[in-house]
Write a protein that holds these residues in place. Structure first.
Motif, PDB file in Angstrom:
ATOM      1  N   MET A 150     -16.653  -2.851   2.581  1.00 17.58           N
ATOM      2  CA  MET A 150     -15.728  -3.982   2.816  1.00 17.58           C
ATOM      3  C   MET A 150     -15.989  -4.635   4.163  1.00 17.58           C
ATOM      4  O   MET A 150     -16.089  -5.856   4.265  1.00 17.58           O
ATOM      5  N   PRO A 167      -5.429   4.273   8.565  1.00 19.34           N
ATOM      6  CA  PRO A 167      -4.277   4.591   7.707  1.00 19.34           C
ATOM      7  C   PRO A 167      -4.646   5.373   6.449  1.00 19.34           C
ATOM      8  O   PRO A 167      -3.900   6.253   6.032  1.00 19.34           O
TER       9      PRO A 167
ATOM     10  N   VAL B 114       2.603   5.037   8.403  1.00 23.41           N
ATOM     11  CA  VAL B 114       1.317   4.844   7.723  1.00 23.41           C
ATOM     12  C   VAL B 114       1.385   3.618   6.817  1.00 23.41           C
ATOM     13  O   VAL B 114       0.448   2.814   6.769  1.00 23.41           O
ATOM     14  N   LEU B 117       0.919   0.743   9.000  1.00 23.38           N
ATOM     15  CA  LEU B 117      -0.489   0.610   9.410  1.00 23.38           C
ATOM     16  C   LEU B 117      -1.343   0.040   8.284  1.00 23.38           C
ATOM     17  O   LEU B 117      -2.271  -0.739   8.524  1.00 23.38           O
ATOM     18  N   ILE B 118      -1.016   0.433   7.035  1.00 24.41           N
ATOM     19  CA  ILE B 118      -1.770  -0.098   5.889  1.00 24.41           C
ATOM     20  C   ILE B 118      -1.562  -1.613   5.791  1.00 24.41           C
ATOM     21  O   ILE B 118      -2.506  -2.364   5.578  1.00 24.41           O
ATOM     22  N   TYR B 142      -9.005  -3.088  -1.234  1.00 21.51           N
ATOM     23  CA  TYR B 142      -8.422  -2.309  -0.123  1.00 21.51           C
ATOM     24  C   TYR B 142      -6.977  -1.915  -0.440  1.00 21.51           C
ATOM     25  O   TYR B 142      -6.579  -0.764  -0.240  1.00 21.51           O
ATOM     26  N   ILE B 145      -6.876   0.890  -2.997  1.00 18.47           N
ATOM     27  CA  ILE B 145      -7.229   2.193  -2.406  1.00 18.47           C
ATOM     28  C   ILE B 145      -6.089   2.714  -1.519  1.00 18.47           C
ATOM     29  O   ILE B 145      -5.743   3.893  -1.560  1.00 18.47           O
ATOM     30  N   ALA B 146      -5.492   1.786  -0.767  1.00 14.26           N
ATOM     31  CA  ALA B 146      -4.360   2.185   0.084  1.00 14.26           C
ATOM     32  C   ALA B 146      -3.189   2.648  -0.785  1.00 14.26           C
ATOM     33  O   ALA B 146      -2.497   3.623  -0.447  1.00 14.26           O
ATOM     34  N   ILE B 148      -3.245   4.103  -3.705  1.00 15.76           N
ATOM     35  CA  ILE B 148      -3.394   5.434  -4.309  1.00 15.76           C
ATOM     36  C   ILE B 148      -3.247   6.558  -3.280  1.00 15.76           C
ATOM     37  O   ILE B 148      -3.081   7.706  -3.654  1.00 15.76           O
ATOM     38  N   THR B 149      -3.294   6.226  -1.987  1.00 21.21           N
ATOM     39  CA  THR B 149      -3.069   7.291  -0.987  1.00 21.21           C
ATOM     40  C   THR B 149      -1.567   7.518  -0.756  1.00 21.21           C
ATOM     41  O   THR B 149      -1.180   8.553  -0.238  1.00 21.21           O
ATOM     42  N   PHE B 152       0.244  10.685  -2.042  1.00 14.61           N
ATOM     43  CA  PHE B 152      -0.070  11.874  -1.255  1.00 14.61           C
ATOM     44  C   PHE B 152       0.930  12.008  -0.100  1.00 14.61           C
ATOM     45  O   PHE B 152       1.341  13.085   0.260  1.00 14.61           O
ATOM     46  N   PHE B 153       1.319  10.851   0.465  1.00 12.42           N
ATOM     47  CA  PHE B 153       2.273  10.865   1.582  1.00 12.42           C
ATOM     48  C   PHE B 153       3.689  11.140   1.113  1.00 12.42           C
ATOM     49  O   PHE B 153       4.422  11.898   1.714  1.00 12.42           O
ATOM     50  N   ILE B 156       3.389  14.699  -1.729  1.00 15.95           N
ATOM     51  CA  ILE B 156       2.666  15.952  -1.464  1.00 15.95           C
ATOM     52  C   ILE B 156       2.876  16.449  -0.032  1.00 15.95           C
ATOM     53  O   ILE B 156       3.297  17.585   0.176  1.00 15.95           O
ATOM     54  N   ILE B 157       2.615  15.582   0.965  1.00 18.45           N
ATOM     55  CA  ILE B 157       2.679  16.052   2.362  1.00 18.45           C
ATOM     56  C   ILE B 157       4.084  16.558   2.750  1.00 18.45           C
ATOM     57  O   ILE B 157       4.192  17.631   3.346  1.00 18.45           O
TER      58      ILE B 157
END
Lengths: 220, 221
Positions: A150, A167, B114, B117-118, B142, B145-146, B148-149, B152-153, B156-157
Motif C-alpha cells: 500500500m 495500529p 487502537v 489510531l486505525i 486497509y 484489514i484493520a 478484521i483485527t 482480536f481486540f 480475545i485480548i
C-alpha cells in the motif's frame, strides 16, 4: 503457479544479493539498535517485562526499516508494471510474502541472540521463547507485506508505513511481549493458546491479504 | 429524512433523563451519569467503523456507484474518528473518577485507542494517495484489514489480560447489571446517538455528492 512464485522469489533474492544496500541497512539497523540499548542499560538489572518490551521494540523498528522495501523498490525502479504483466497478483503477493518472512526471520535471528548475549538474559523456557520469537516474526511479516504494498503507491512512504502499521500490529506486539516476558521469567507453565493466537492472527491476515492484494496491485 | 430529525426531540429528552430522571449508581453516585454519554459514543465509534468497512467491501466487490462508496467509507471514518475521540475523553474522565487516574492502559482503554489510531492511519493513507488513481481500492483494503483485527481486540485480548473495566453490554453472562430506569436511559441514549451519527453521516454524504457534481460541472465548462 509454484514456478512463477519461485521465479519471482529468485529474482528478488538475486536483486538483493547484487545490490545489498537495503538488506545491509536492515541488518545494520537491527544490530546497532540492539547494541545501543545494551550500552544504554549498562549492565543494569531489568525485570523480564522490561527485557521483553525492549526486545520487541527493537524487532518492531527493525521490521519498519526494511520490510516495505520489497514493494517500494519495484515502484522506484519502475518495474512494477513489468511484474504485473509477467505474473498474477496472487503469485506476486506470495513471493513477496515468502521473501519478507525469510528476511524478517533472519533479522530476528540476529537481534534475539545479540540481545540475550549483551543483556545477559537466559530464558527459563528456551523452546517457548524461540517459538514466540518465530510466531511474532511471522505475524509481523504477514502484516507488513500487504501494508508495504500500500505505502509503495503513496507519498511520504517511510513515515506513512510506521503510521499505518502500528495500529494493526498492536495485538501481535502485545501478545508477543507478554509471552516473551513469561518465557524469560519462568514460573507458570507456558500458555500455548497465546501462541495459537499469533499463528491464527497471521493466518487471517495472510488469507485476507491474498484475496485483496489484486485490488492494491492493479488499478481498479 | 424525518427519522433523523427526531434527534432534535430525542437529544434534549435523553439529556434530561441522564441528569434528572435516572437514579445515581450505588458507589459512584452522580459521577456514574457519564455512562449515558460514554457508552453511546463508544457504540457509535464501532458502528461508524463497521459502516466504513462494509462500504469498503462493497467498493471492491461491486462495479457500480464506486465513487459514491469511496466517499461514503471516508465520511463514516471521519465521523467515527470524532466519536472515538469523544469516547476516549469521556472514558478517561470516568477512569479518573473510578480508578483515580485518567489513563491505565486497561485492555478496554487500549482497544478504543487502537480504533482511534486505525482511523488516523486510514485518514493519513487516504490523504497521501491524493493523486493516485487507485486511491479508493488501496484505502478500502486497509480498512478491511484493520476491521478484521478488531475482533482480536474486542473479544480475545480482554479475555487474555485481566481488565478493571465494568462488564460491557455484550458480556459473557448475557445480562445487563443496571436498574430499569438506568437501562431505559442508556438504551434511549444509544438510539439517539446512533440517529445523530446517521444524521451527520447523511449530511456529509450530501456535501460530498455536491462537491463531485460541482467538480464535474467545472470540468464540463
Amino acid at each position: 503457479m509454484q514456478s512463477r512464485i519461485f521465479k519471482n522469489l529468485r529474482k528478488d533474492f538475486l536483486i538483493e544479493f547484487r545490490n545489498r544496500s537495503a538488506v545491509n541497512i536492515s541488518f545494520a539497523f537491527a544490530g546497532i539498535t540492539t547494541l545501543s540499548v545494551s550500552l544504554a542499560c549498562g549492565g543494569a538489572t531489568l525485570s523480564p517485562q522490561i527485557h521483553s518490551v525492549l526486545l520487541w521494540i527493537i524487532i518492531f523498528f527493525s521490521g519498519m526499516s526494511g520490510l516495505s522495501h520489497i514493494f517500494i523498490r519495484e515502484e522506484e525502479e519502475r518495474t512494477s508494471l513489468f511484474l504485473a504483466l509477467h505474473s498474477d497478483p496472487e503469485n506476486i503477493y506470495l513471493s513477496k510474502l515468502v521473501f519478507n518472512i525469510i528476511l524478517f526471520s533472519c533479522i530476528t535471528a540476529l537481534v534475539t541472540p545479540l540481545y540475550l548475549f549483551f543483556m545477559q538474559v537466559v530464558p527459563a523456557y528456551t523452546v517457548y521463547f524461540i517459538l514466540t520469537a518465530a510466531s511474532g516474526s511471522l505475524a509481523i511479516s504477514s502484516i507488513t507485506t500487504i501494508l508495504g504494498a500500500m505505502v509503495a503507491k503513496a507519498e511520504s512512504r517511510s513515515s506513512l508505513f510506521t503510521v499505518i502499521s502500528f495500529p494493526v500490529m498492536i495485538p501481535v506486539l502485545w501478545i508477543s511481549i507478554k509471552l516473551t516476558s513469561d518465557s524469560i521469567e519462568g514460573g507458570a507453565p507456558p500458555e500455548l493458546r497465546s501462541l495459537l493466537f499469533l499463528l491464527a492472527f497471521s493466518g487471517v491476515i495472510i488469507s485476507v491479504s491474498y484475496l485483496a492484494f489484486k485490488f492494491i496491485w492493479t488499478e481498479q | 429524512m424525518v427519522l433523523y430529525r427526531l434527534i432534535f426531540i430525542f437529544m434534549p429528552v435523553v439529556i434530561y433523563m441522564a441528569f434528572m430522571w435516572a437514579p445515581p449508581a450505588a458507589i459512584l453516585g452522580d459521577a456514574s451519569r457519564i455512562l449515558y454519554f460514554h457508552v453511546p459514543v463508544a457504540w457509535v465509534s464501532v458502528v461508524a467503523f463497521i459502516v466504513s468497512g462494509v462500504q469498503s467491501i462493497l467498493f471492491l466487490v461491486t462495479e457500480n456507484r464506486r465513487r459514491e462508496r469511496e466517499y461514503m467509507a471516508y465520511n463514516s471514518a471521519a465521523a467515527g474518528m470524532v466519536f472515538t475521540i469523544l469516547t476516549v475523553i469521556t472514558g478517561s474522565i470516568w477512569a479518573k473518577l473510578s480508578w483515580g487516574s485518567y489513563w491505565n492502559w486497561d485492555p478496554r482503554e487500549t482497544s478504543i485507542v487502537v480504533l482511534m489510531l486505525i482511523y488516523i492511519a486510514y485518514l493519513s493513507l487516504y490523504s497521501s494517495l491524493k493523486e493516485h488513481p487507485n486511491r479508493g481500492g488501496i484505502s478500502s483494503v486497509y480498512l478491511i484489514i484493520a476491521m478484521i483485527t478488531m475482533p482480536f481486540f474486542i473479544f480475545i485480548i480482554p479475555r487474555i489480560y485481566s481488565s478493571l473495566h465494568p462488564d460491557t453490554i455484550i458480556n459473557q453472562e448475557g445480562k445487563i447489571h443496571l436498574e430499569p430506569a438506568m437501562r431505559i436511559t442508556l438504551f434511549s441514549s444509544i438510539v439517539t446517538f446512533t440517529l445523530l451519527y446517521g444524521y451527520i453521516y447523511r449530511l456529509m454524504n450530501r456535501i460530498s455528492r455536491l462537491e463531485i457534481k460541482a467538480e464535474e460541472k467545472h470540468y464540463d465548462i
